[in-house]
Design a protein around this motif. Structure first.
Motif, PDB file in Angstrom:
ATOM      1  N   ARG A 119       0.157  19.704  34.848  1.00 29.41           N
ATOM      2  CA  ARG A 119       0.913  18.484  34.558  1.00 29.41           C
ATOM      3  C   ARG A 119       1.314  17.710  35.821  1.00 29.41           C
ATOM      4  O   ARG A 119       1.402  16.485  35.801  1.00 29.41           O
ATOM      5  N   TYR A 120       1.579  18.425  36.925  1.00 29.23           N
ATOM      6  CA  TYR A 120       2.163  17.769  38.095  1.00 29.23           C
ATOM      7  C   TYR A 120       1.339  17.814  39.380  1.00 29.23           C
ATOM      8  O   TYR A 120       1.672  17.116  40.338  1.00 29.23           O
ATOM      9  N   TYR A 121       0.288  18.614  39.434  1.00 26.92           N
ATOM     10  CA  TYR A 121      -0.442  18.817  40.680  1.00 26.92           C
ATOM     11  C   TYR A 121      -1.900  18.375  40.559  1.00 26.92           C
ATOM     12  O   TYR A 121      -2.526  18.557  39.515  1.00 26.92           O
ATOM     13  N   THR A 122      -2.443  17.838  41.650  1.00 21.20           N
ATOM     14  CA  THR A 122      -3.851  17.465  41.705  1.00 21.20           C
ATOM     15  C   THR A 122      -4.694  18.739  41.780  1.00 21.20           C
ATOM     16  O   THR A 122      -4.178  19.828  42.067  1.00 21.20           O
ATOM     17  N   GLU A 123      -5.994  18.592  41.552  1.00 18.54           N
ATOM     18  CA  GLU A 123      -6.898  19.748  41.649  1.00 18.54           C
ATOM     19  C   GLU A 123      -6.841  20.367  43.051  1.00 18.54           C
ATOM     20  O   GLU A 123      -6.803  21.580  43.197  1.00 18.54           O
ATOM     21  N   GLU A 124      -6.842  19.524  44.073  1.00 16.06           N
ATOM     22  CA  GLU A 124      -6.763  20.008  45.451  1.00 16.06           C
ATOM     23  C   GLU A 124      -5.475  20.809  45.677  1.00 16.06           C
ATOM     24  O   GLU A 124      -5.490  21.880  46.292  1.00 16.06           O
ATOM     25  N   GLU A 125      -4.366  20.292  45.167  1.00 19.36           N
ATOM     26  CA  GLU A 125      -3.080  20.987  45.322  1.00 19.36           C
ATOM     27  C   GLU A 125      -3.072  22.315  44.579  1.00 19.36           C
ATOM     28  O   GLU A 125      -2.590  23.328  45.108  1.00 19.36           O
ATOM     29  N   LYS A 126      -3.600  22.334  43.369  1.00 22.18           N
ATOM     30  CA  LYS A 126      -3.634  23.579  42.587  1.00 22.18           C
ATOM     31  C   LYS A 126      -4.444  24.644  43.319  1.00 22.18           C
ATOM     32  O   LYS A 126      -4.018  25.798  43.409  1.00 22.18           O
ATOM     33  N   ASN A 127      -5.586  24.254  43.856  1.00 25.27           N
ATOM     34  CA  ASN A 127      -6.413  25.209  44.612  1.00 25.27           C
ATOM     35  C   ASN A 127      -5.678  25.716  45.848  1.00 25.27           C
ATOM     36  O   ASN A 127      -5.727  26.898  46.180  1.00 25.27           O
ATOM     37  N   TYR A 128      -4.995  24.809  46.531  1.00 25.40           N
ATOM     38  CA  TYR A 128      -4.238  25.181  47.734  1.00 25.40           C
ATOM     39  C   TYR A 128      -3.106  26.143  47.380  1.00 25.40           C
ATOM     40  O   TYR A 128      -2.914  27.164  48.038  1.00 25.40           O
ATOM     41  N   ILE A 129      -2.367  25.832  46.324  1.00 29.52           N
ATOM     42  CA  ILE A 129      -1.261  26.702  45.887  1.00 29.52           C
ATOM     43  C   ILE A 129      -1.792  28.090  45.531  1.00 29.52           C
ATOM     44  O   ILE A 129      -1.245  29.098  45.961  1.00 29.52           O
ATOM     45  N   ARG A 130      -2.861  28.143  44.750  1.00 26.71           N
ATOM     46  CA  ARG A 130      -3.442  29.433  44.330  1.00 26.71           C
ATOM     47  C   ARG A 130      -3.937  30.249  45.520  1.00 26.71           C
ATOM     48  O   ARG A 130      -3.915  31.469  45.488  1.00 26.71           O
ATOM     49  N   SER A 131      -4.378  29.566  46.569  1.00 31.69           N
ATOM     50  CA  SER A 131      -4.891  30.275  47.751  1.00 31.69           C
ATOM     51  C   SER A 131      -3.787  30.938  48.562  1.00 31.69           C
ATOM     52  O   SER A 131      -4.061  31.752  49.437  1.00 31.69           O
ATOM     53  N   LYS A 132      -2.530  30.600  48.283  1.00 32.77           N
ATOM     54  CA  LYS A 132      -1.402  31.099  49.071  1.00 32.77           C
ATOM     55  C   LYS A 132      -0.890  32.460  48.624  1.00 32.77           C
ATOM     56  O   LYS A 132       0.012  33.018  49.260  1.00 32.77           O
ATOM     57  N   GLY A 133      -1.416  33.014  47.531  1.00 33.41           N
ATOM     58  CA  GLY A 133      -1.034  34.353  47.092  1.00 33.41           C
ATOM     59  C   GLY A 133       0.454  34.510  46.898  1.00 33.41           C
ATOM     60  O   GLY A 133       1.076  33.802  46.115  1.00 33.41           O
ATOM     61  N   ILE A 134       1.050  35.427  47.641  1.00 39.09           N
ATOM     62  CA  ILE A 134       2.479  35.732  47.512  1.00 39.09           C
ATOM     63  C   ILE A 134       3.369  34.531  47.857  1.00 39.09           C
ATOM     64  O   ILE A 134       4.509  34.444  47.409  1.00 39.09           O
ATOM     65  N   ASN A 135       2.843  33.585  48.628  1.00 39.56           N
ATOM     66  CA  ASN A 135       3.607  32.396  49.013  1.00 39.56           C
ATOM     67  C   ASN A 135       3.323  31.188  48.121  1.00 39.56           C
ATOM     68  O   ASN A 135       3.696  30.061  48.465  1.00 39.56           O
ATOM     69  N   ALA A 136       2.692  31.413  46.976  1.00 39.40           N
ATOM     70  CA  ALA A 136       2.329  30.305  46.083  1.00 39.40           C
ATOM     71  C   ALA A 136       3.552  29.517  45.630  1.00 39.40           C
ATOM     72  O   ALA A 136       3.533  28.282  45.619  1.00 39.40           O
ATOM     73  N   ALA A 137       4.621  30.198  45.249  1.00 38.25           N
ATOM     74  CA  ALA A 137       5.817  29.500  44.758  1.00 38.25           C
ATOM     75  C   ALA A 137       6.446  28.666  45.869  1.00 38.25           C
ATOM     76  O   ALA A 137       6.905  27.538  45.626  1.00 38.25           O
ATOM     77  N   GLN A 138       6.469  29.180  47.077  1.00 37.19           N
ATOM     78  CA  GLN A 138       7.015  28.434  48.219  1.00 37.19           C
ATOM     79  C   GLN A 138       6.202  27.163  48.447  1.00 37.19           C
ATOM     80  O   GLN A 138       6.757  26.081  48.650  1.00 37.19           O
TER      81      GLN A 138
END
Length: 121
Positions: free
Chosen positions: A27-46
């Motif tokens: 709902r709120y993130y672009t495809e690029e952002e979603k991929n970047y967030i998912r790549s952060k593992g344990i730091n995804a929420a941050q």
């Protein structure tokens, strides 16, 4: 010349709960952002909290609040790793002719973002 300033805070634990369901990301993130967030593992929420705060900070700097789809405000990184805005749609129209500077920080369970809107000279 500074035309607007926006600041937003986002609780990282809130993002941790919201990331349990892809609906929030979609709902709120672009495809690029979603991929970047998912790549952060344990730091995804941050990371998600920092990006969300950056989007809200821009809406405050523009002075509209959330008056358009937040996916029209993309957050990516330049070659030096510095966060930058990538605007599309209505966000691009509202900021046409202006430059937006962004700073994001995380500490004590909170993500913070500051957006400065400057007139192009």
């Amino acid at each position: 010349m500074v035309k607007g300033l926006g600041l937003d805070l986002c609780e990282i634990s809130r993002m941790d709960k919201l990331l349990e369901n892809d609906r929030f990301l979609n709902r709120y993130y672009t495809e690029e952002e979603k991929n970047y967030i998912r790549s952060k593992g344990i730091n995804a929420a941050q990371t998600a909290a920092g990006i969300f705060a950056a989007k809200e900070a821009l809406t405050k700097a523009v002075g509209t609040g959330i008056a358009f789809d937040l996916r029209e405000i993309g957050i990516s990184h330049d070659d030096a790793g510095r966060p930058v805005y990538r605007l599309t749609g209505k966000a691009l129209e509202l900021g046409k002719g202006d430059r937006f500077e962004l700073s994001v920080s995380h500490d004590g369970g909170i993500a913070a973002a500051v957006c400065v809107r400057e007139a192009e000279r």
